[in-house]
Each structure stands twice: as C-alpha cells, then as structure tokens.
Design an enzyme around this catalytic site. Structure first.
Site, PDB file in Angstrom:
ATOM      1  N   HIS A 143       3.115   4.010   0.943  1.00 58.52           N
ATOM      2  CA  HIS A 143       4.053   3.305   0.070  1.00 58.52           C
ATOM      3  C   HIS A 143       5.051   2.459   0.862  1.00 58.52           C
ATOM      4  O   HIS A 143       6.133   2.154   0.364  1.00 58.52           O
ATOM      5  CB  HIS A 143       4.777   4.311  -0.833  1.00 58.52           C
ATOM      6  CG  HIS A 143       3.829   5.041  -1.748  1.00 58.52           C
ATOM      7  ND1 HIS A 143       4.152   6.185  -2.421  1.00 58.52           N
ATOM      8  CD2 HIS A 143       2.540   4.771  -2.089  1.00 58.52           C
ATOM      9  CE1 HIS A 143       3.111   6.597  -3.150  1.00 58.52           C
ATOM     10  NE2 HIS A 143       2.124   5.759  -2.945  1.00 58.52           N
ATOM     11  N   CYS A 151       9.512 -10.816   1.542  1.00 62.79           N
ATOM     12  CA  CYS A 151      10.011 -11.752   0.539  1.00 62.79           C
ATOM     13  C   CYS A 151       9.459 -11.361  -0.829  1.00 62.79           C
ATOM     14  O   CYS A 151       8.331 -10.879  -0.931  1.00 62.79           O
ATOM     15  CB  CYS A 151       9.569 -13.162   0.910  1.00 62.79           C
ATOM     16  SG  CYS A 151      10.088 -14.382  -0.314  1.00 62.79           S
ATOM     17  N   CYS A 154       7.061 -15.160  -1.565  1.00 63.50           N
ATOM     18  CA  CYS A 154       5.903 -15.555  -0.766  1.00 63.50           C
ATOM     19  C   CYS A 154       5.345 -14.320  -0.055  1.00 63.50           C
ATOM     20  O   CYS A 154       5.792 -13.200  -0.282  1.00 63.50           O
ATOM     21  CB  CYS A 154       6.283 -16.659   0.222  1.00 63.50           C
ATOM     22  SG  CYS A 154       7.356 -16.138   1.562  1.00 63.50           S
ATOM     23  N   CYS A 187      14.829 -15.504   1.892  1.00 58.75           N
ATOM     24  CA  CYS A 187      13.622 -15.664   2.694  1.00 58.75           C
ATOM     25  C   CYS A 187      13.886 -16.742   3.757  1.00 58.75           C
ATOM     26  O   CYS A 187      14.366 -17.827   3.424  1.00 58.75           O
ATOM     27  CB  CYS A 187      12.456 -16.080   1.796  1.00 58.75           C
ATOM     28  SG  CYS A 187      10.938 -16.339   2.723  1.00 58.75           S
ATOM     29  N   CYS A 192      10.230 -21.692   1.114  1.00 61.81           N
ATOM     30  CA  CYS A 192      10.325 -20.679   0.060  1.00 61.81           C
ATOM     31  C   CYS A 192      11.766 -20.658  -0.448  1.00 61.81           C
ATOM     32  O   CYS A 192      12.558 -19.800  -0.081  1.00 61.81           O
ATOM     33  CB  CYS A 192       9.912 -19.318   0.624  1.00 61.81           C
ATOM     34  SG  CYS A 192       9.921 -18.006  -0.600  1.00 61.81           S
TER      35      CYS A 192
HETATM   36  N1  APR Z   1       8.764  22.239   0.925  1.00 62.72           N
HETATM   37  C1  APR Z   1       7.567  22.016   0.318  1.00 62.72           C
HETATM   38  N2  APR Z   1       7.440  21.398  -0.861  1.00 62.72           N
HETATM   39  C2  APR Z   1       8.571  20.980  -1.466  1.00 62.72           C
HETATM   40  C3  APR Z   1       9.853  21.194  -0.911  1.00 62.72           C
HETATM   41  C4  APR Z   1       9.929  21.850   0.343  1.00 62.72           C
HETATM   42  N3  APR Z   1      11.094  22.111   0.951  1.00 62.72           N
HETATM   43  N4  APR Z   1      10.764  20.689  -1.766  1.00 62.72           N
HETATM   44  C5  APR Z   1      10.094  20.175  -2.797  1.00 62.72           C
HETATM   45  N5  APR Z   1       8.758  20.342  -2.631  1.00 62.72           N
HETATM   46  C6  APR Z   1       7.650  19.897  -3.485  1.00 62.72           C
HETATM   47  C7  APR Z   1       7.946  19.841  -4.962  1.00 62.72           C
HETATM   48  O1  APR Z   1       7.701  21.100  -5.563  1.00 62.72           O
HETATM   49  C8  APR Z   1       6.955  18.778  -5.441  1.00 62.72           C
HETATM   50  O2  APR Z   1       5.682  19.341  -5.737  1.00 62.72           O
HETATM   51  O3  APR Z   1       7.364  18.549  -3.102  1.00 62.72           O
HETATM   52  C9  APR Z   1       6.818  17.871  -4.222  1.00 62.72           C
HETATM   53  C10 APR Z   1       7.538  16.553  -4.365  1.00 62.72           C
HETATM   54  O4  APR Z   1       6.959  15.828  -5.421  1.00 62.72           O
HETATM   55  P1  APR Z   1       7.515  14.390  -5.843  1.00 62.72           P
HETATM   56  O5  APR Z   1       8.997  14.441  -5.942  1.00 62.72           O
HETATM   57  O6  APR Z   1       6.743  13.947  -7.013  1.00 62.72           O
HETATM   58  O7  APR Z   1       7.182  13.493  -4.545  1.00 62.72           O
HETATM   59  P2  APR Z   1       5.807  12.841  -4.129  1.00 62.72           P
HETATM   60  O8  APR Z   1       4.639  13.595  -4.625  1.00 62.72           O
HETATM   61  O9  APR Z   1       5.918  12.557  -2.682  1.00 62.72           O
HETATM   62  O10 APR Z   1       5.895  11.464  -4.924  1.00 62.72           O
HETATM   63  C11 APR Z   1       4.894  10.512  -4.771  1.00 62.72           C
HETATM   64  O11 APR Z   1       5.987   8.969  -6.234  1.00 62.72           O
HETATM   65  O12 APR Z   1       7.927   7.945  -7.012  1.00 62.72           O
HETATM   66  C12 APR Z   1       6.836   7.837  -6.186  1.00 62.72           C
HETATM   67  O13 APR Z   1       6.643   6.365  -4.427  1.00 62.72           O
HETATM   68  C13 APR Z   1       7.215   7.601  -4.757  1.00 62.72           C
HETATM   69  O14 APR Z   1       6.054   8.303  -2.761  1.00 62.72           O
HETATM   70  C14 APR Z   1       6.545   8.735  -4.021  1.00 62.72           C
HETATM   71  C15 APR Z   1       5.430   9.125  -4.948  1.00 62.72           C
END
Ligand code: APR
Length: 297
Positions: A143, A151, A154, A187, A192
C-alpha cells in the site's frame, strides 16, 4: 492427561457448541516446520506495528473507527479537501517518526538476512521494518509508504530525497497554525499546472501498482511449477479483509504452504480457512514473532 499448561482450547470450544478452531497451537511443531522451510512468504498488517504505538485500522482504537476513510483515504476525498487529507496524513507521519520498530520487526528483518528465499509483503505504510534493518529486496510495501510523495494529476513519483525535502516544511508547520491550500506542495513538473503532491500510499478504490504486482507474481511463480513451492506463509497482525493482499494467502496455500497466523484476537474459524496443518497463535506479535522465528536480541 495433558502435561503442559496450554488449555486444550479446541475441545473446550467444541464442547460448548461453537465452530471448532482447527489450526494447531503448537509452537514446537511450527518451529520444527520452519526449520525445514526454504521458501517463506509473509503478509504483514497493522498489528505488527501496534505494540510500537501505531494504531491499527479496524480493531479497538483503530483509525477507521473514528475517522472517515472515504473523506481521508480516497482520491475523491483528496480532490474535495486536500488540506483535510494532508492534515490526517501528517498526523500519521508524525506518529511514525516518533515510534520505533519492535522485536517482531527485528525478528523478521533477521529472517530476511538469513534466508534469500523469504519475501515479506507489508500492508503497512510506515517505515518501521526498514528501520529494523529489513532489506528492500525482501520487502514490498503493498500500500505504498507515507513518506513517498507523488502528484495527484500526472504520473510523477518523487525520489526519497525530493519527497523528504517537500515534506520538511509541512512537518515543521506549527500545529497552532492551521494548514492551508497554499502550504500543500505543487507538482514540480512545469507542464503539470494543477498537480498537487499527495502521499504515495494506495487509497481505497485505487489499484495496486502494476509493476509491484508483477514483481510479486514473479517471486510467487506458477502454481504448477514444483520448484516454486512455498513452504510457509506467515500472516501477522492483519484482519485479512483487504484484497488483493489477502489473496496471497490462498496463492501460497495453492503452492503447498502451511499457514501460520499471529493475531491478538481469538481465531475466527470462518476467516482464512485454516486447517489442521496450519497454526494460529493468539497474542501480541511483538512477543510471539521473535519466539516463532527463534530471534535472540
Ligand atoms: N499483535 C498482533 N495482532 C494485533 C495486535 C498485536 N499487538 N494488535 C492488533 N492486532 C490485530 C487485530 O486484531 C487485527 O486483526 O491486527 C489486525 C489489524 O487489522 P486492521 O486494523 O484491519 O489492519 P490491516 O489488516 O493491516 O489493514 C489492511 O486496510 O485500511 C486499509 O490500507 C489500510 O493497510 C491497511 C489495510
């Protein structure tokens, strides 16, 4: 009679009539398998950086529980209010600068330095893996990264040095002086004219960069090619709800991988399709990952 202190969780849950978790909890059997694993893939999520003090997105205290992702993390949100989107991302950048990697980042970095056949796919936009020494060759930011700028009009992606130079005045901005449109860097390409610089992260509704997807597909290889089998798939601290990232788990499984999940929450047996050959370790990644990978600080 069981002699170790681990409760036989599977029996307890099935006796109460809930869906029975099927993945193993045995650290010893995981470590035994890892010791004979050659190709290892990892999917890393926000839970990896949680105990460094960087909030996750969806769990307790998660960013999307209190902030509107549509306003703050979409191209239409940026077009509607670039100042608001920048304020949100500057807060995330400050947070990242003030926090450091934890033992799980370091353990993964050590695994990368010892095993040329290891690739980590991180969904995290922070730089904590790099600051733990994780080499760029074995780390892909699915991500993007908060501190890379591009930008919004562009196809210009700034270099690390140019991104840092463009970010500096924004980060020095005194929080008592509200950010204004004039503060947002433009930019630098002359042609641009209306382009504004934006964080080089992948927002909702945006595709992952094609070149990145191709480099991962190349590493993963054809599912019918036996020389490209994957032995272990590590899934660390992710709710596994965001595609295409989560599809890599199934991709690895199709290439023979046994899956090991680490999450602070209890296993949800309806997610991820874990079976007897897989593992589920419930707890803090910063504590569990170093143990799993045999990392001695
Ligand atoms: N150790 C292990 N797991 C943990 C801990 C910890 N200390 N703290 C939280 N978690 C777990 C939560 O239980 C959950 O299952 O980490 C997970 C985090 O989930 P999300 O908050 O959904 O994060 P993620 O899966 O990385 O999100 C994916 O969503 O919003 C987008 O682009 C953003 O990269 C992100 C993507």
């Amino acid at each position: 009679m069981r002699t170790d202190s681990t409760p036989n969780y599977s029996d307890v849950v099935s006796a109460t009539g809930f869906l029975r978790p099927r993945a193993s909890r045995s650290m010893a059997s995981f470590q035994e398998h890892l010791a004979t694993s050659h190709r290892i893939l990892a999917l890393l999520g926000a839970g990896l950086s949680a105990s460094s003090g960087i909030p996750t997105f969806r769990g307790a205290g998660g960013v999307w529980r209190t902030h509107d992702a549509t306003q703050l993390a979409t191209p239409t949100g940026f077009a509607a209010d670039p100042v608001l989107v920048w304020e949100f991302h500057l807060e995330r950048l400050e947070e990242m600068k003030n926090k450091g990697p934890n033992a799980a980042h370091r353990a993964l970095s050590e695994l990368a330095s010892k095993n040329e056949q290891f690739l980590a796919l991180t969904m995290n936009i922070d730089d904590l893996s790099e600051r733990a020494g994780h080499s760029a060759e074995s780390l892909r930011h699915l991500h993007g990264r908060l501190d890379d700028l591009r930008c919004n009009m562009c196809d210009l992606h700034l270099s690390k040095t140019d991104s840092a130079a463009a970010l500096e005045p924004l980060l020095q901005n005194d929080s008592s002086t509200p950010l204004s449109l004039g503060d947002i860097p433009r930019c630098p390409r002359g042609e641009c004219k209306d382009g504004l610089l934006r964080p080089g992260v992948v927002w909702f509704t945006e595709p992952l960069p094609q070149a990145l997807l191709e480099s991962i597909a190349e590493w993963i290889g054809d599912e019918n090619d036996n020389s490209r089998r994957i032995d272990t798939m590590l899934v660390i601290g992710t709710s596994a709800l965001v595609y295409p990232a989560t599809a890599y788990i199934e991709g690895a499984r199709k290439r023979g991988a046994r899956v090991a999940v680490v999450d602070i929450e209890q296993e949800d047996p309806s997610l991820l399709g874990l079976a007897e050959q897989d593992w589920y370790f419930q707890g803090d990644a910063a504590t569990l990952v170093p143990v799993m990978l045999g990392y001695l600080p």
